[in-house]
Each structure stands twice: as C-alpha cells, then as structure tokens.
Design a protein around this motif. Structure first.
Motif, PDB file in Angstrom:
ATOM      1  N   ILE A 100       3.819 -25.441  27.221  1.00  0.00           N
ATOM      2  CA  ILE A 100       5.161 -26.060  27.075  1.00  0.00           C
ATOM      3  C   ILE A 100       5.679 -26.126  25.585  1.00  0.00           C
ATOM      4  O   ILE A 100       5.068 -27.331  25.069  1.00  0.00           O
ATOM      5  CB  ILE A 100       5.330 -27.296  28.064  1.00  0.00           C
ATOM      6  N   LYS A 101       6.571 -25.508  25.328  1.00  0.00           N
ATOM      7  CA  LYS A 101       6.983 -25.461  23.994  1.00  0.00           C
ATOM      8  C   LYS A 101       8.289 -26.200  23.720  1.00  0.00           C
ATOM      9  O   LYS A 101       8.895 -26.366  22.538  1.00  0.00           O
ATOM     10  CB  LYS A 101       6.650 -24.364  23.146  1.00  0.00           C
ATOM     11  N   GLN A 102       9.035 -26.316  24.588  1.00  0.00           N
ATOM     12  CA  GLN A 102      10.607 -26.747  24.475  1.00  0.00           C
ATOM     13  C   GLN A 102      10.690 -27.967  23.957  1.00  0.00           C
ATOM     14  O   GLN A 102       9.857 -28.754  24.032  1.00  0.00           O
ATOM     15  CB  GLN A 102      11.160 -26.799  25.867  1.00  0.00           C
ATOM     16  N   CYS A 129      -3.352 -33.137  28.801  1.00  0.00           N
ATOM     17  CA  CYS A 129      -2.361 -33.029  27.889  1.00  0.00           C
ATOM     18  C   CYS A 129      -2.262 -32.112  26.665  1.00  0.00           C
ATOM     19  O   CYS A 129      -1.339 -31.374  26.501  1.00  0.00           O
ATOM     20  CB  CYS A 129      -2.290 -34.399  27.076  1.00  0.00           C
ATOM     21  N   GLU A 130      -3.580 -31.553  26.260  1.00  0.00           N
ATOM     22  CA  GLU A 130      -3.611 -30.387  25.576  1.00  0.00           C
ATOM     23  C   GLU A 130      -3.277 -29.078  26.249  1.00  0.00           C
ATOM     24  O   GLU A 130      -2.417 -28.371  25.602  1.00  0.00           O
ATOM     25  CB  GLU A 130      -5.033 -30.103  25.162  1.00  0.00           C
ATOM     26  N   HIS A 131      -3.621 -28.894  27.607  1.00  0.00           N
ATOM     27  CA  HIS A 131      -3.164 -27.744  28.178  1.00  0.00           C
ATOM     28  C   HIS A 131      -1.522 -27.701  28.364  1.00  0.00           C
ATOM     29  O   HIS A 131      -0.875 -26.662  28.081  1.00  0.00           O
ATOM     30  CB  HIS A 131      -3.825 -27.769  29.536  1.00  0.00           C
ATOM     31  N   LEU A 132      -1.098 -28.908  28.434  1.00  0.00           N
ATOM     32  CA  LEU A 132       0.246 -28.972  28.688  1.00  0.00           C
ATOM     33  C   LEU A 132       1.249 -28.679  27.503  1.00  0.00           C
ATOM     34  O   LEU A 132       2.179 -27.812  27.338  1.00  0.00           O
ATOM     35  CB  LEU A 132       0.978 -30.409  29.210  1.00  0.00           C
ATOM     36  N   ARG A 133       0.509 -28.886  26.202  1.00  0.00           N
ATOM     37  CA  ARG A 133       1.093 -28.874  25.025  1.00  0.00           C
ATOM     38  C   ARG A 133       1.023 -27.262  24.579  1.00  0.00           C
ATOM     39  O   ARG A 133       1.811 -27.075  23.863  1.00  0.00           O
ATOM     40  CB  ARG A 133       0.265 -29.819  23.931  1.00  0.00           C
ATOM     41  N   ARG A 134      -0.128 -26.819  25.339  1.00  0.00           N
ATOM     42  CA  ARG A 134      -0.270 -25.310  25.004  1.00  0.00           C
ATOM     43  C   ARG A 134       0.733 -24.458  25.516  1.00  0.00           C
ATOM     44  O   ARG A 134       1.449 -23.617  25.176  1.00  0.00           O
ATOM     45  CB  ARG A 134      -1.606 -24.816  25.190  1.00  0.00           C
ATOM     46  N   GLY A 167       0.796 -28.963  35.126  1.00  0.00           N
ATOM     47  CA  GLY A 167       2.245 -28.663  34.622  1.00  0.00           C
ATOM     48  C   GLY A 167       3.129 -27.871  36.045  1.00  0.00           C
ATOM     49  O   GLY A 167       3.981 -27.188  35.751  1.00  0.00           O
ATOM     50  N   ALA A 168       2.519 -27.899  37.105  1.00  0.00           N
ATOM     51  CA  ALA A 168       3.111 -27.123  38.236  1.00  0.00           C
ATOM     52  C   ALA A 168       4.507 -27.468  38.366  1.00  0.00           C
ATOM     53  O   ALA A 168       5.575 -26.848  38.543  1.00  0.00           O
ATOM     54  CB  ALA A 168       2.608 -27.448  39.541  1.00  0.00           C
ATOM     55  N   LEU A 169       5.079 -28.800  38.262  1.00  0.00           N
ATOM     56  CA  LEU A 169       6.320 -29.101  38.409  1.00  0.00           C
ATOM     57  C   LEU A 169       7.148 -29.175  36.960  1.00  0.00           C
ATOM     58  O   LEU A 169       8.175 -28.840  36.822  1.00  0.00           O
ATOM     59  CB  LEU A 169       6.507 -30.639  39.114  1.00  0.00           C
ATOM     60  N   THR A 170       6.263 -29.550  36.136  1.00  0.00           N
ATOM     61  CA  THR A 170       6.571 -29.755  34.443  1.00  0.00           C
ATOM     62  C   THR A 170       7.417 -28.575  34.121  1.00  0.00           C
ATOM     63  O   THR A 170       8.301 -28.578  33.210  1.00  0.00           O
ATOM     64  CB  THR A 170       5.645 -30.012  33.789  1.00  0.00           C
ATOM     65  N   VAL A 171       6.794 -27.465  34.464  1.00  0.00           N
ATOM     66  CA  VAL A 171       7.092 -26.026  33.596  1.00  0.00           C
ATOM     67  C   VAL A 171       8.523 -25.694  34.245  1.00  0.00           C
ATOM     68  O   VAL A 171       9.587 -25.046  33.601  1.00  0.00           O
ATOM     69  CB  VAL A 171       6.436 -24.786  33.942  1.00  0.00           C
ATOM     70  N   LEU A 172       8.853 -26.284  35.261  1.00  0.00           N
ATOM     71  CA  LEU A 172      10.278 -25.988  36.044  1.00  0.00           C
ATOM     72  C   LEU A 172      11.284 -26.886  35.448  1.00  0.00           C
ATOM     73  O   LEU A 172      12.471 -26.808  35.103  1.00  0.00           O
ATOM     74  CB  LEU A 172      10.194 -25.818  37.413  1.00  0.00           C
ATOM     75  N   LEU A 173      10.713 -28.339  35.531  1.00  0.00           N
ATOM     76  CA  LEU A 173      11.513 -29.392  35.313  1.00  0.00           C
ATOM     77  C   LEU A 173      12.022 -29.153  33.843  1.00  0.00           C
ATOM     78  O   LEU A 173      13.319 -29.479  33.468  1.00  0.00           O
ATOM     79  CB  LEU A 173      10.814 -30.808  35.354  1.00  0.00           C
ATOM     80  N   VAL A 174      11.348 -28.860  32.825  1.00  0.00           N
ATOM     81  CA  VAL A 174      11.664 -28.962  31.514  1.00  0.00           C
ATOM     82  C   VAL A 174      12.646 -27.560  31.407  1.00  0.00           C
ATOM     83  O   VAL A 174      13.411 -27.894  30.421  1.00  0.00           O
ATOM     84  CB  VAL A 174      10.383 -28.489  30.623  1.00  0.00           C
TER      85      VAL A 174
END
Ligand code: SAM
Length: 279
Positions: free
Chosen positions: A85-87, A78-83, A55-62
């Motif tokens: 990122i909640k947007q 995927c589980e980690h990302l779902r935990r 999620g290094a880029l994902t948390v900023l992109l979202v």
C-alpha cells in the motif's frame, strides 16, 4: 485489485505462518469483504481499521477513504502492508491498538472497520465504550458468540455487561453470519458482522457508576440482585432500596433491562456515591 486469496498467497510465498496468539485468521472470501465495505460506507471519510493484517480490507478501504488510520501489531505484517500500500492517505501504526489513544494521530475517524482478532474482542469493545470515541458507526467482524452477547437483551443467557453498556449508547445489529470457511486458517467457530450506530453519550459519572454496579452484580450472576450487592456493599439495605425504586430485589442481574441498569446507576449517584466510590 488483489483478491483475498492473492493477498494470503503473497504471505504464504514468503513463508509466513499465522499466529494463533494474535487471532490471525485472514479473510479469504471476496464476497464478504465487499459486503463489509458496502456496510461501512467509507466514501471520502476518515476511517480507522484495527488489525489490518494481510490487507484484505485495507487495500479497498484506502481507495475509498479520505484518510485511513490502521493498527497492526505484527511487525512482519506491517512490512507487508507497507510494501503493498503506497497511497498517501494511509497511516499505519505498528502497535497494540488496545494500548493506543486512537485520536492521537490527527485523524478523527468517522467509521471504524475491523475483522477483529478473536483474542481482543472483549477488551476492544470495553475500550471503545469506556474511552467514548466519537465514532458515529462501526462495522466489525467478530466470533458469532461475541456478536450474540453484544446484541442480547435481558433474560437471555448471552446477556452481560457489554450488552447493557452498548444497549444504552448504540444501536447494534448482526447484519450477516459468516461461515468459518471464509477464513484462512479456518477457525473452530463461525463469525458475524456487527454494525453499530452511535445513539448518544452518557455522563462520565453515570458511566462510572454503571460499570461499578454491573461488575459487582455480574460477578454473582446467579444470585438475587439484592444479595449480589449486599456481598460487596453490606452497609446498604439493598432489598429496601431496590424495592423503593420499583426494581424487584429478588430478580437476578441478567433479568434487569438496560434501562433498569441506567436508572439504578442514576440512583446510585444520588444515594450511594460516597459508599460506592470505595468499592
Ligand atoms: N484485516 C485482516 C483480514 O481481514 O483478513 C486481518 C484480520 S486478523 C482476524 C486480525 C489482525 O489483527 C491480525 O493481523 C493480528 O496480527 C492483528 N492484531 C492482533 N492483536 C492486535 C492488537 N492488539 N493491535 C493491533 N492489531 C492486532
């Protein structure tokens, strides 16, 4: 906002071991991730990310995107990302991005961003080109040698099929070289950030012919152009044909410019269609 290292630490604390086979080298340099975000210019646009990973880029992109469609093949990630990122504007697809139609999720991306796993870089660039995704621009981090191949021009040792294809449809630039020390685990080579802007689309028939001709010629990269074609399509007088249209039959495939290849594909369509469709 989690730093890159904090995101890696969350995974390490859960006992996650990166998989080499999936090109899992996570970005741990906050300056580089900010640079990628600046270059990508995603504000209020639909964004596609390939290989969201930790999620290094994902948390900023979202935070900036209108909608973010992200692919990640690894179920644990995927589980980690779902935990983390909640947007509501985040759509995560836990599948192989190479096997999916990126337009089938109801989010037509205006920007593509990726820290690309090294093991899929060539198939990724072929897919993006072959399937004609209407993505106006992309910012993708790849191994330096792959970036050099993509931006190279004729008469260079790096020049190949992808260089020709992208030269005809995109403006490509290496916007930054990135040290291997910016990743965990550290890979063996440096990377580069490649920025691509879509210039135009080619007709379907021309694309197909171009691929057929390039595949034949670059299979015999060290042979003269007329020889390379003659091996696989012997019934055509290649020497005569190439000379007739002003292409030196004795040059090697890597000496013909992208425009030359385009011209040859057009010629192929008018003169050789029935012969080449059998190859
Ligand atoms: N985005 C994160 C970053 O910048 O640190 C991770 C990047 S890491 C280089 C590449 C990621 O792509 C990994 O998480 C890996 O599991 C994922 N991946 C590898 N092959 C994939 C594929 N075919 N489809 C989707 N994701 C893939």
């Amino acid at each position: 906002m989690c730093s890159c290292w904090e995101l890696v630490k969350i995974l390490k604390d859960r006992g996650f071991v990166p998989k080499r086979s999936l090109g899992q080298n996570f970005l741990v340099d906050d300056n580089i991730r900010n640079f990628i975000l600046d270059q990508a210019d995603v504000d209020n646009r639909n964004v596609l990310e390939i290989g969201a990973g930790n999620g290094a880029l994902t948390v900023l992109l979202v935070k900036k995107a209108r909608k973010l469609l992200a692919f990640e093949i690894d179920k644990i990630l995927c589980e980690h990302l779902r935990r983390i990122i909640k947007q509501d504007n985040f759509v995560l697809v836990c599948k192989d991005a190479l096997k999916e139609d990126w337009n089938s999720y109801g989010i037509l991306p205006a920007v593509l961003v990726s820290n690309l796993p090294y093991n899929i870089s060539s198939p990724f660039f072929f897919k993006l080109w072959d399937e004609d995704y209407d993505v106006p621009h992309f910012v993708v981090m790849v191994q330096l040698e792959v970036a050099k191949r993509l931006v190279s021009r004729e008469k260079s040792k790096d020049y190949g099929i992808l260089s020709v294809l992208y030269a005809l449809t995109h403006e490509l630039r290496i916007v930054k070289r990135v040290s291997r020390r910016s990743f965990w685990p550290q890979p063996e080579v440096d990377s580069a950030i490649l920025k691509g802007v879509r210039l135009n689309f080619l007709e379907k028939d021309v694309k197909k012919m171009l691929k057929v001709l390039l595949n034949i010629a670059f299979r015999y990269r060290r042979k003269k152009l007329y020889k390379a074609f003659s091996i696989e399509i012997p019934e055509v007088d290649w020497r005569g044909l190439l000379a007739e249209v002003g292409i030196d039959p004795d040059i090697r495939p890597d000496a013909l410019s992208p425009d030359g290849w385009f011209y040859l594909a057009k010629l192929g369509l008018s003169k050789l269609k029935h012969k080449i469709s059998e190859v």
